[in-house]
Write a protein that holds these residues in place. Structure first.
Motif, PDB file in Angstrom:
ATOM      1  N   THR A  27      -0.894   0.212 -12.113  1.00 35.62           N
ATOM      2  CA  THR A  27       0.262  -0.072 -11.585  1.00 35.62           C
ATOM      3  C   THR A  27       0.490   0.132 -10.134  1.00 35.62           C
ATOM      4  OG1 THR A  27       1.495   0.561 -13.807  1.00 35.62           O
ATOM      5  CG2 THR A  27       2.957   0.429 -11.855  1.00 35.62           C
ATOM      6  N   TYR A  28       0.716  -0.749  -9.535  1.00 36.23           N
ATOM      7  CA  TYR A  28       0.799  -0.772  -8.012  1.00 36.23           C
ATOM      8  C   TYR A  28       1.912  -1.289  -7.748  1.00 36.23           C
ATOM      9  CZ  TYR A  28      -0.036  -2.826  -3.249  1.00 36.23           C
ATOM     10  OH  TYR A  28       0.293  -2.898  -1.887  1.00 36.23           O
ATOM     11  N   ARG A  29       2.504  -0.552  -6.540  1.00 30.99           N
ATOM     12  CA  ARG A  29       3.946  -0.599  -5.902  1.00 30.99           C
ATOM     13  C   ARG A  29       3.621  -1.499  -4.776  1.00 30.99           C
ATOM     14  NH1 ARG A  29       6.538   0.064 -10.476  1.00 30.99           N
ATOM     15  NH2 ARG A  29       6.968   2.169 -11.136  1.00 30.99           N
ATOM     16  N   PRO A  30       4.262  -2.568  -4.642  1.00 33.80           N
ATOM     17  CA  PRO A  30       4.272  -3.651  -3.624  1.00 33.80           C
ATOM     18  C   PRO A  30       5.046  -3.023  -2.344  1.00 33.80           C
ATOM     19  CG  PRO A  30       4.838  -4.754  -5.853  1.00 33.80           C
ATOM     20  CD  PRO A  30       5.099  -3.357  -6.026  1.00 33.80           C
ATOM     21  N   ARG A  31       4.907  -3.771  -1.350  1.00 30.54           N
ATOM     22  CA  ARG A  31       5.606  -3.270   0.025  1.00 30.54           C
ATOM     23  C   ARG A  31       7.110  -3.748  -0.236  1.00 30.54           C
ATOM     24  NH1 ARG A  31       1.183  -1.396   0.499  1.00 30.54           N
ATOM     25  NH2 ARG A  31      -0.032  -1.317   2.413  1.00 30.54           N
ATOM     26  N   ARG A  76     -11.308   6.822  -7.213  1.00 27.87           N
ATOM     27  CA  ARG A  76     -10.719   6.370  -6.185  1.00 27.87           C
ATOM     28  C   ARG A  76      -9.345   5.898  -6.301  1.00 27.87           C
ATOM     29  NH1 ARG A  76     -10.127   2.494  -1.365  1.00 27.87           N
ATOM     30  NH2 ARG A  76      -8.039   3.058  -0.690  1.00 27.87           N
ATOM     31  N   VAL A  77      -8.102   6.516  -6.028  1.00 27.55           N
ATOM     32  CA  VAL A  77      -6.854   6.298  -6.295  1.00 27.55           C
ATOM     33  C   VAL A  77      -5.925   6.156  -5.075  1.00 27.55           C
ATOM     34  CG1 VAL A  77      -4.812   6.882  -7.562  1.00 27.55           C
ATOM     35  CG2 VAL A  77      -6.987   7.520  -8.437  1.00 27.55           C
ATOM     36  N   ASP A  78      -5.067   5.625  -4.908  1.00 23.44           N
ATOM     37  CA  ASP A  78      -4.016   5.446  -3.905  1.00 23.44           C
ATOM     38  C   ASP A  78      -2.812   5.942  -4.065  1.00 23.44           C
ATOM     39  OD1 ASP A  78      -5.964   3.885  -2.114  1.00 23.44           O
ATOM     40  OD2 ASP A  78      -5.221   2.023  -2.381  1.00 23.44           O
ATOM     41  N   GLY A  79      -2.154   6.503  -3.017  1.00 26.39           N
ATOM     42  CA  GLY A  79      -0.806   7.382  -3.234  1.00 26.39           C
ATOM     43  C   GLY A  79       0.311   6.240  -3.808  1.00 26.39           C
ATOM     44  N   HIS A  80       0.159   5.208  -3.955  1.00 24.70           N
ATOM     45  CA  HIS A  80       1.216   4.222  -4.594  1.00 24.70           C
ATOM     46  C   HIS A  80       0.521   3.629  -5.554  1.00 24.70           C
ATOM     47  CE1 HIS A  80      -0.739   2.336  -1.089  1.00 24.70           C
ATOM     48  NE2 HIS A  80      -0.773   1.234  -1.793  1.00 24.70           N
ATOM     49  N   SER A  81      -0.126   4.239  -6.498  1.00 24.02           N
ATOM     50  CA  SER A  81      -0.862   3.604  -7.672  1.00 24.02           C
ATOM     51  C   SER A  81      -0.739   4.302  -8.803  1.00 24.02           C
ATOM     52  CB  SER A  81      -2.501   3.206  -7.605  1.00 24.02           C
ATOM     53  OG  SER A  81      -2.724   2.507  -6.480  1.00 24.02           O
ATOM     54  N   LEU A  82      -0.191   3.835  -9.871  1.00 25.17           N
ATOM     55  CA  LEU A  82      -0.107   4.796 -11.133  1.00 25.17           C
ATOM     56  C   LEU A  82      -0.951   4.644 -12.131  1.00 25.17           C
ATOM     57  CD1 LEU A  82       3.811   4.261 -11.301  1.00 25.17           C
ATOM     58  CD2 LEU A  82       2.651   6.166 -10.095  1.00 25.17           C
ATOM     59  N   LEU A  83      -1.838   5.278 -12.435  1.00 23.21           N
ATOM     60  CA  LEU A  83      -2.992   5.116 -13.655  1.00 23.21           C
ATOM     61  C   LEU A  83      -2.206   5.501 -15.133  1.00 23.21           C
ATOM     62  CD1 LEU A  83      -5.867   7.334 -11.889  1.00 23.21           C
ATOM     63  CD2 LEU A  83      -5.156   4.993 -11.685  1.00 23.21           C
ATOM     64  N   PRO A  84      -2.611   4.566 -15.765  1.00 26.06           N
ATOM     65  CA  PRO A  84      -2.440   4.515 -17.309  1.00 26.06           C
ATOM     66  C   PRO A  84      -3.322   5.864 -17.752  1.00 26.06           C
ATOM     67  CG  PRO A  84      -4.040   2.889 -16.992  1.00 26.06           C
ATOM     68  CD  PRO A  84      -3.757   3.319 -15.635  1.00 26.06           C
ATOM     69  N   ALA A  85      -2.720   6.250 -19.089  1.00 26.09           N
ATOM     70  CA  ALA A  85      -3.186   7.565 -19.371  1.00 26.09           C
ATOM     71  C   ALA A  85      -4.726   7.546 -19.931  1.00 26.09           C
ATOM     72  CB  ALA A  85      -2.445   8.109 -20.622  1.00 26.09           C
ATOM     73  N   ASN A  86      -5.130   6.257 -20.164  1.00 26.97           N
ATOM     74  CA  ASN A  86      -6.440   6.338 -20.404  1.00 26.97           C
ATOM     75  C   ASN A  86      -7.421   5.722 -19.424  1.00 26.97           C
ATOM     76  OD1 ASN A  86      -5.761   3.469 -20.211  1.00 26.97           O
ATOM     77  ND2 ASN A  86      -6.517   2.877 -22.417  1.00 26.97           N
ATOM     78  N   THR A 103      12.917  -3.430  -6.812  1.00 26.41           N
ATOM     79  CA  THR A 103      13.813  -4.351  -6.250  1.00 26.41           C
ATOM     80  C   THR A 103      13.649  -5.657  -6.418  1.00 26.41           C
ATOM     81  OG1 THR A 103      12.793  -4.241  -4.131  1.00 26.41           O
ATOM     82  CG2 THR A 103      14.054  -2.198  -4.477  1.00 26.41           C
ATOM     83  N   PRO A 104      14.409  -6.649  -6.228  1.00 25.83           N
ATOM     84  CA  PRO A 104      14.158  -7.923  -6.449  1.00 25.83           C
ATOM     85  C   PRO A 104      13.173  -8.405  -5.359  1.00 25.83           C
ATOM     86  CG  PRO A 104      16.553  -7.593  -6.503  1.00 25.83           C
ATOM     87  CD  PRO A 104      16.001  -6.262  -6.192  1.00 25.83           C
ATOM     88  N   PHE A 105      12.944  -7.771  -4.056  1.00 28.41           N
ATOM     89  CA  PHE A 105      12.049  -8.162  -3.101  1.00 28.41           C
ATOM     90  C   PHE A 105      10.713  -7.724  -3.754  1.00 28.41           C
ATOM     91  CE2 PHE A 105       9.041  -7.531   0.333  1.00 28.41           C
ATOM     92  CZ  PHE A 105       9.206  -8.535   0.927  1.00 28.41           C
ATOM     93  N   GLU A 106      10.541  -6.419  -4.300  1.00 21.40           N
ATOM     94  CA  GLU A 106       9.084  -6.211  -4.980  1.00 21.40           C
ATOM     95  C   GLU A 106       8.714  -6.933  -5.913  1.00 21.40           C
ATOM     96  OE1 GLU A 106       9.913  -1.098  -3.448  1.00 21.40           O
ATOM     97  OE2 GLU A 106      10.280  -1.960  -5.226  1.00 21.40           O
ATOM     98  N   LYS A 107       9.861  -7.220  -6.860  1.00 16.53           N
ATOM     99  CA  LYS A 107       9.334  -8.090  -7.995  1.00 16.53           C
ATOM    100  C   LYS A 107       9.021  -9.407  -7.659  1.00 16.53           C
ATOM    101  CE  LYS A 107      12.680  -5.856 -11.409  1.00 16.53           C
ATOM    102  NZ  LYS A 107      13.890  -5.818 -12.094  1.00 16.53           N
ATOM    103  N   ALA A 108       9.499  -9.918  -6.481  1.00 15.42           N
ATOM    104  CA  ALA A 108       8.886 -11.124  -5.988  1.00 15.42           C
ATOM    105  C   ALA A 108       7.517 -10.954  -5.489  1.00 15.42           C
ATOM    106  CB  ALA A 108       9.679 -11.781  -4.812  1.00 15.42           C
TER     107      ALA A 108
END
Length: 338
Positions: free
Chosen positions: A220-224, A102-112, A139-144
């Motif tokens: 890797t997950y990309r926050p709101r 199961r994967v989401d559209g804003h998730s980045l899988l590592p190669a392994n 962005t700074p907000f996403e990093k927070a």
């Protein structure tokens, strides 16, 4: 180089075919990158990707169709409701293979990722394995937000958020399942618009299955991107987590109860203070002092200055939104009516 082993200790020479399933809705910003990471997996076995497209309001469908044209392993199907559990069940039904990732559209899988998932599943006899939700912002907000979502002060002690040793857990982020386990429990419960992962894993464990966490699987997950969308995310997560608690008695612990208790304390203290009981102000003032002094000072190391300044607002938004969602969860939410 040594070959990986089966659970019985014999060298692995064959790999099971894997179906990756992804419910997609309004993912114009991240979809192409997410798909690229899936199709570039360092996995020796067969692999397919099934995209369940909801009624997006952006260019998601156009991007998905173009991606499918470039790679015959990508299958596109429709999810008219746009809801995540419905999309997952539709994609699983359209998939072919015995292992479901199961994967989401804003998730980045590592190669392994898929390789490690299959190896871990075999090694521990698990029905579902998963790893770290490695939140990373641009962005700074996403990093927070990313920092808050990987800290115990922000989200408690769940290993898929904060890390830890490999082992059995209640739930994992995303997950790699045996199809037989999904069929055994009847797939995702489509009444759970949110919290469907936790609810599904609970039923798998109740049926005798094993859920396994390994820090090697780091996604890797990309926050709101702003406070409004972050508040909405946490409000509805809190609201639906209470539904899980009502449906499955005994599954709520202090980690889930802390945000609503904090909100009740803030509200009660504020009301008491306004009616002249000055000691009541200790609760709201204590919380709002703890956010910058405790949470931010202890967890902001290494962030850009702007992200550090935003971090207190992120923590408060996450805690209060989740707590309010939990407290205002309607008794009938999640109940299907004929």
């Amino acid at each position: 180089m040594n070959l990986p082993l089966h659970a019985d200790g014999e060298p692995r020479t064959t790999w099971p075919a894997v179906s990756v399933v992804m419910p997609v809705l309004n993912e114009e910003r991240h979809l192409a990158d997410a798909v690229r990471h899936i199709m570039a997996q360092d996995y020796p076995g067969e692999l397919e990707l099934v995209l369940a497209l909801g009624p997006s309001r952006d260019k998601t469908d156009k991007i998905a169709t173009a991606l499918a044209r470039t790679d015959p392993r990508i299958v596109v199907t429709r999810n008219p409701t746009g809801r995540t559990p419905n999309g997952l069940n539709i994609a699983i039904k359209a998939s072919q293979y015995s292992i479901i990732v199961r994967v989401d559209g804003h998730s980045l899988l590592p190669a392994n990722y898929v390789r490690v998932a299959v190896e871990t599943m075999d090694a521990h006899g698990a029905d579902n394995v998963g790893g770290l939700m490695d939140a990373q912002g641009v962005t700074p907000f996403e990093k927070a937000v990313a920092r808050a979502m990987t800290s115990k002060f922000g989200v408690g002690n769940a290993r898929f958020h904060t890390g830890g040793e490999a082992g059995e857990v209640e739930t994992v982020y995303l997950g790699t399942f045996r199809r037989s386990a999904l069929e055994r429990v009847g797939g995702y419960d489509e009444t759970f618009v949110r919290a469907q992962d936790w609810e599904m894993n609970h039923r798998i464990r109740q049926s005798g299955g094993k859920i396994w966490f390994t820090p090697e699987m780091r996604v890797t997950y990309r926050p709101r991107p702003n406070l409004k969308t972050l508040a909405t995310q946490f409000f509805y997560t809190g609201r639906w987590r209470r539904v899980v608690g009502r449906e499955h008695q005994g599954t709520l612990n202090l980690r889930y109860l802390a945000p609503p208790l904090a909100v009740l304390g803030i509200l009660a203290g504020t009301v008491a203070g306004l009616f002249g009981f000055w000691l009541g102000w200790i609760l709201p003032l204590g919380y709002f002092l703890a956010i910058p002094v405790g949470g931010t000072v202890l967890t902001a190391q290494g962030l850009p200055v702007k992200a550090k300044l935003l971090l207190p607002f992120v923590y408060a938004t996450m805690h209060i939104s989740w707590g309010l969602g939990f407290l205002t969860s309607p008794p009938g939410l999640g109940i299907t009516r004929d």
